[in-house]
Motif scaffolding. Structure first.
Motif, short mmCIF file in Angstrom:
data_model
loop_
_atom_site.label_atom_id
_atom_site.label_comp_id
_atom_site.label_asym_id
_atom_site.label_seq_id
_atom_site.Cartn_x
_atom_site.Cartn_y
_atom_site.Cartn_z
N ALA A 185 0.84 -1.20 0.00
CA ALA A 185 0.00 0.00 0.00
C ALA A 185 0.87 1.25 0.00
N VAL A 186 1.95 1.23 0.77
CA VAL A 186 2.89 2.36 0.78
C VAL A 186 3.55 2.49 -0.59
N THR A 187 3.93 1.36 -1.18
CA THR A 187 4.53 1.37 -2.52
C THR A 187 3.61 2.07 -3.52
N ALA A 188 2.32 1.74 -3.46
CA ALA A 188 1.36 2.34 -4.40
C ALA A 188 1.28 3.85 -4.22
N VAL A 189 1.29 4.31 -2.98
CA VAL A 189 1.23 5.76 -2.72
C VAL A 189 2.49 6.45 -3.24
N LEU A 190 3.66 5.90 -2.90
CA LEU A 190 4.91 6.51 -3.34
C LEU A 190 5.07 6.45 -4.85
N ASP A 191 4.57 5.40 -5.46
CA ASP A 191 4.65 5.27 -6.91
C ASP A 191 3.80 6.34 -7.60
N PRO A 236 14.87 8.95 -6.03
CA PRO A 236 13.57 8.73 -5.37
C PRO A 236 12.95 7.37 -5.68
N ARG A 237 13.14 6.89 -6.92
CA ARG A 237 12.55 5.59 -7.28
C ARG A 237 13.18 4.45 -6.49
N ASP A 238 14.42 4.64 -6.07
CA ASP A 238 15.09 3.57 -5.32
C ASP A 238 14.35 3.27 -4.03
N LEU A 239 13.84 4.29 -3.37
CA LEU A 239 13.07 4.08 -2.13
C LEU A 239 11.82 3.25 -2.41
N VAL A 240 11.12 3.59 -3.48
CA VAL A 240 9.89 2.87 -3.84
C VAL A 240 10.22 1.41 -4.15
N ASP A 241 11.27 1.20 -4.93
CA ASP A 241 11.67 -0.17 -5.27
C ASP A 241 11.99 -0.97 -4.01
N SER A 242 12.66 -0.33 -3.07
CA SER A 242 13.05 -1.05 -1.86
C SER A 242 11.85 -1.37 -0.98
N VAL A 243 10.92 -0.44 -0.85
CA VAL A 243 9.72 -0.73 -0.06
C VAL A 243 8.98 -1.92 -0.65
N GLU A 244 8.87 -1.94 -1.98
CA GLU A 244 8.20 -3.07 -2.64
C GLU A 244 8.97 -4.36 -2.42
N ILE A 272 4.75 11.63 -6.92
CA ILE A 272 6.15 11.95 -7.24
C ILE A 272 6.74 12.93 -6.24
N GLY A 273 5.99 13.96 -5.90
CA GLY A 273 6.48 14.96 -4.96
C GLY A 273 6.78 14.38 -3.60
N LEU A 274 5.94 13.45 -3.15
CA LEU A 274 6.14 12.84 -1.84
C LEU A 274 7.42 12.03 -1.80
N ARG A 275 7.65 11.21 -2.81
CA ARG A 275 8.87 10.39 -2.77
C ARG A 275 10.13 11.25 -2.92
#
Length: 271
Positions: free
Chosen positions: A36-42, A92-100, A45-48
Motif C-alpha cells: 500500500a505504501v509502494t502504491a502511494v509513493l509510486d 527517489p525511485r530507489d526508495l519505492v523499489d526497496s519498499v516493494e 512523485i512529490g512525496l517520494r
C-alpha cells in the motif's frame, strides 16, 4: 544499484528481519501494508522526492511518514518505512523499489517460517513456465486495459487452493503492481529473493528429459562446489536440447547439450 542505495536497502532488509523475528508478526499483513505504501509513493512523485531529499532531516521525513500512514497501516510497517526514509537513496525511485522489495521479502520470510519456502520457489518457477508457454494467459495478466480486480481474480482462479498463500500473494502483487517490469522478470526477482533467504543461488537447468532425485542431488552438489554456495535448481525440460545439460546461474551459462554441440559442428562445417 548505487552504493548508497545498496547500503540503505541492506539496512532495510536487516530491520525487516529483526521486526519479523517474533512469531506474533503477521508477515502477509505486513507485506500488504508495504505494498500500500509502494502504491502511494509510486503515484505521488512529490512525496517520494521529499522523503529522499538529502537536505531534509531524517527525523522530519520520518515524522511525515508517521503523519501520513499511522492508523492506515500497522505500526510495524510505519516503523520500517520511517527507518527507510532516514537512510540515503541515490534516486527517489530507489526508495519505492526497496519498499516493494521488502513487501515481497516479508512474504518470503513468512513462507520460510511455515516451512514452505522450497515449495514457493518451485511454484514461482513453474508459474513462470506456464506463462511463458501461453501467449493468451500472459496477455490477460499484463493487459493494461484490464482492472486490477480482474487480474487478481484470474490469479485466484489459477493458483487459489493449488499454491502456497505466499505464492498467490506474490503473483497477485506482481500482476496488479507491475511498475514497468515484465511478468517474467518479476517472477525471477522473487525467486532470487527466496533463494537469498537461504543463502543460495538459483540455477536454471535445462535438460531433454526429467532428472531423477539422485541426479538432481549430484548436479546440485557439483554446482555448489563450483560457485561456493548452496544452489537451488529450477529444472526446465526441453526435448529440443536432445541430451546433456544446460545450466544458467545469473549471467553465466554452462552449455553441455547435444543440440549446442551440433550447432557448433554445423558452424564449423559452414566455416
Amino acid at each position: 544499484m548505487s552504493s548508497a542505495t545498496r547500503q540503505s536497502n541492506a539496512a532495510a532488509r536487516e530491520r525487516l528481519e529483526a521486526l519479523t523475528d517474533s512469531t506474533s508478526v503477521d508477515t502477509s499483513a505486513l507485506a500488504a501494508d508495504l505494498l500500500a505504501v509502494t502504491a502511494v509513493l509510486d503515484r505521488e512523485i512529490g512525496l517520494r522526492r521529499t522523503l529522499t531529499d538529502p537536505a531534509t532531516a531524517g527525523q522530519r521525513k520520518a515524522d511525515l511518514v508517521t503523519a501520513l500512514f499511522s492508523g492506515k497501516i500497522s505500526a510495524i510497517a510505519v516503523d520500517l518505512v520511517s527507518g527507510m526514509v532516514r537512510s540515503r537513496w541515490s534516486a527517489p525511485r530507489d526508495l519505492v523499489d526497496s519498499v516493494e522489495q521488502q513487501a515481497a521479502y516479508a512474504e518470503i520470510i513468512g513462507a520460510d517460517k511455515a516451512g514452505a519456502l522450497d515449495e514457493v520457489e518451485d511454484e514461482l518457477f513453474r508459474f513462470g513456465r506456464v506463462v511463458a508457454g501461453s501467449t493468451e494467459l500472459r496477455a490477460a495478466l499484463t493487459d493494461n486495459a484490464a482492472s486490477n480486480a480482474a487480474k487478481a481474480a484470474l490469479v485466484q482462479r489459477l493458483l487459489g487452493g493449488k499454491a502456497k498463500p505466499a505464492t498467490l500473494q506474490l503473483v497477485t502483487a506482481l500482476v496488479t503492481q507491475p511498475r514497468g517490469r515484465s511478468l517474467e522478470g518479476g517472477l525471477e526477482e522473487y525467486s532470487r529473493l527466496a533463494a537469498g533467504r537461504r543463502g543460495r543461488v538459483v540455477a536454471l537447468v535445462t535438460t531433454a528429459v526429467p532428472l531423477s532425485d539422485s541426479q538432481k542431488e549430484r548436479l546440485g552438489a557439483s554446482l555448489a562446489r563450483l560457485v561456493g554456495r548452496p544452489v537451488h535448481l529450477n529444472i526446465d525440460v526441453d526435448p529440443s536440447v536432445l541430451g546433456g545439460v544446460r545450466v544458467q546461474i545469473g549471467d553465466e551459462i554452462i552449455e553441455g547439450t547435444i543440440a549446442n554441440r551440433l550447432d557448433g559442428a554445423r558452424q564449423g562445417l559452414a566455416g
